[in-house]
Design an enzyme around this catalytic site. Structure first.
Site, PDB file in Angstrom:
ATOM      1  N   ARG B  21       0.833  -1.217   0.000  1.00  0.00           N
ATOM      2  CA  ARG B  21       0.000   0.000   0.000  1.00  0.00           C
ATOM      3  C   ARG B  21       0.870   1.272   0.000  1.00  0.00           C
ATOM      4  O   ARG B  21       0.950   1.994  -0.984  1.00  0.00           O
ATOM      5  CB  ARG B  21      -0.941  -0.017   1.217  1.00  0.00           C
ATOM      6  CG  ARG B  21      -2.082   0.991   1.123  1.00  0.00           C
ATOM      7  CD  ARG B  21      -1.737   2.414   1.506  1.00  0.00           C
ATOM      8  NE  ARG B  21      -1.203   2.537   2.859  1.00  0.00           N
ATOM      9  CZ  ARG B  21      -0.684   3.660   3.356  1.00  0.00           C
ATOM     10  NH1 ARG B  21      -0.615   4.742   2.598  1.00  0.00           N
ATOM     11  NH2 ARG B  21      -0.195   3.699   4.579  1.00  0.00           N
ATOM     12  N   HIS B 215       9.629   6.516   8.431  1.00  0.00           N
ATOM     13  CA  HIS B 215      10.254   6.661   7.115  1.00  0.00           C
ATOM     14  C   HIS B 215      11.744   6.876   7.352  1.00  0.00           C
ATOM     15  O   HIS B 215      12.158   7.363   8.405  1.00  0.00           O
ATOM     16  CB  HIS B 215       9.624   7.834   6.365  1.00  0.00           C
ATOM     17  CG  HIS B 215       8.266   7.495   5.806  1.00  0.00           C
ATOM     18  ND1 HIS B 215       7.758   8.016   4.654  1.00  0.00           N
ATOM     19  CD2 HIS B 215       7.313   6.638   6.269  1.00  0.00           C
ATOM     20  CE1 HIS B 215       6.561   7.520   4.418  1.00  0.00           C
ATOM     21  NE2 HIS B 215       6.254   6.678   5.382  1.00  0.00           N
ATOM     22  N   CYS B 246       9.309   9.815  -1.053  1.00  0.00           N
ATOM     23  CA  CYS B 246       8.739  10.903  -0.278  1.00  0.00           C
ATOM     24  C   CYS B 246       8.321  11.978  -1.265  1.00  0.00           C
ATOM     25  O   CYS B 246       9.153  12.450  -2.034  1.00  0.00           O
ATOM     26  CB  CYS B 246       9.774  11.441   0.700  1.00  0.00           C
ATOM     27  SG  CYS B 246       9.208  12.883   1.616  1.00  0.00           S
TER      28      CYS B 246
END
Lengths: 321, 321
Positions: B21, B215, B246
């Site tokens: 996802r 992240h 990103c």
């Protein structure tokens, strides 16, 4: 840094940038002396307090370090940054002393087979060379530090017993070499090994002043630094922009990245005396000069509080969590 | 894992792979349904206990998630891995329930301007949608989890006050949503913020069962996980091979890498139930299928104790420390 330091971390850390040496020594193409000097002087201007600037090895063995004396001569010494160089033997030590280094770094591998592969002799022979260099340093008034390669594992032998680390550290200390770096030569360090080895050294070789040198080959370079910080270790070697690969794993990352480490330290309230923005600029210029994408992350993403306008977003996907 | 767990770490952690996802939603080119299914079933076969497999958003907004139902229908459910999907609204929730997900993940941003940019409405409107989805889940017997985006900082506003996180977490909990993920949407988390936010939630919203989603945009993804582990957090979201970028920093890394995290956990004596070698193979196949170099490190370097013959070394430079 006005912030309170993260629980368990030391308040101040000394960063040693080893990029000019460990990052460039095996760079696949020749790197010009000018690029090295610009990198080193940039690091010094950014406030890096200590740098491993070159290696006084046989030029034929490591062509990218052939300009060691030339590099040394062009470094800005007005800011008092400590300049160290790797020396494998008495011949290299004589050249390093002549070139005016602040400290010489002797090295050997904790594992016999890596020492053989790396410098083509037994550990005992390397230890004897270290003892000789220690004497030369003492005579010349030049400090001598000791590095222990494969301190967290060996690419030929696998796990390296902590007793081997203690053995080398004791031998170094017996020769007056008490500033000792544990080198994670091929990225085999883990937080648990860091904890185990730092504790063993604190107990068994209490005169050792330990520094840590991690590679990010398996992604855990900064996690290992985290473990070292929790053990109170205050000297860390890293490489600007993360330059340097791993001879065993083509494509894998080498040295932990200096500016990423400094970012983590500053955000944890640990002082380094380094100007992170200036350091990031050195990393970016280094990447441009070398012409190859380097592993450093902060230099790509920018400072943590960098703010964007909404129209700068690449895609508003409607599902970013 | 027969090793003792690293001091301060939990003994067991639940890994949630969000690569299918979060990694693929904004992939710049279309990814075929077959590639997704192979990735997901590979992760399940490797023992990953929970996966965020897709997102039931408007296909026009996120073309790479248009095949959500098709993906769900082809997943191997014989091993009992928990399958979750992101749902932005009641319409998406109805599709997710129809497709047979085990849990729906609602989300909103802790910062108003990011919520506006991301889903084009105010936080309160998103909260009302979450409440409605919670009711739908209860009726259908499908669990509902809540994600808080920009939980460690916002690309438009900078720092996000911890009170905003607590506000959203309380609102979720008031609607029966107690499994709550703190999302580090653009890589602004630091070990200190992790510690602060986990402790505040434990005190102020004790019914919250917190998961962390980092992240690696600034290189500290695993260091943040380290901080979370020290706080006793036992659920971590990450992305196989580190897929996902990103939108604010082209070229920067996105999600923390699942196999690098699992490597760190196993080496720290933390059980995950995952077969790391099998996971590495999924990462490598994913990289091959997507045809782009991905950030995962362990998949490039291989297992820690991988041993080499001396003739495999790329270069014996004579100065590796």
């Amino acid at each position: 840094m006005s912030q309170v330091t993260l629980e368990g971390f030391p308040e101040r850390v000394r960063i040693v940038d080893v990029g000019p040496r460990d990052g460039l020594q095996a760079w696949p193409v020749p790197v010009s002396t000018d690029v090295k000097i610009e990198m080193i002087n940039g690091l010094i201007a950014a406030g890096v307090p200590q740098l491993e600037v070159t290696s006084f090895v046989a030029p034929r063995a490591v062509p990218n370090m052939a300009d060691a004396a030339e590099v040394m001569a062009a470094i800005d010494r007005s800011r008092g940054a400590e300049l160290t160089a790797l020396v494998p033997n008495a011949r290299g030590a004589a050249r390093a002393i002549e070139a005016g280094v602040d400290a010489m770094v002797v090295f050997l591998s904790a594992s016999e087979s890596h020492n053989q592969a790396n410098v083509n002799c037994a550990r005992d022979v390397s230890l004897a060379a270290a003892a000789e260099i220690a004497r030369m340093g003492q005579e010349a008034g030049v400090a001598v530090y000791g590095a222990i390669a494969t301190a967290f594992g060996c690419p030929f032998e696998g796990d390296v017993p902590v007793t081997d680390i203690l053995h080398v550290a004791k031998a170094y200390a017996d020769n007056g070499i008490t500033k000792i770096t544990l080198g994670d030569t091929t990225g085999m360090a883990t937080p648990r090994l860091v904890q185990e080895r730092c504790r063993a050294l604190a107990t068994e070789v209490p005169q050792a002043d330990v520094a840590l040198h991690f590679h990010n080959t398996r992604g855990v370079g900064l996690a290992c630094a985290y473990a070292g910080l929790m053990e109170g270790i205050t000297r860390y070697e890293a490489s600007v922009a993360g330059i340097g690969g791993c001879p065993f794993a083509p494509g894998a990352t080498g040295n932990a990245c200096t500016e990423d480490l400094v970012y983590m330290l500053h955000e944890s309230g640990v002082e380094t005396g380094i100007d992170l923005d200036a350091l990031i600029e050195v990393a970016r210029r280094t990447e441009a000069a070398l012409g190859e994408r380097l592993p450093g992350q902060v230099m790509k993403a920018g400072p943590r509080l960098r703010q964007y306008r909404r129209d700068e977003v690449r895609s508003s996907s409607g599902s970013r969590a």
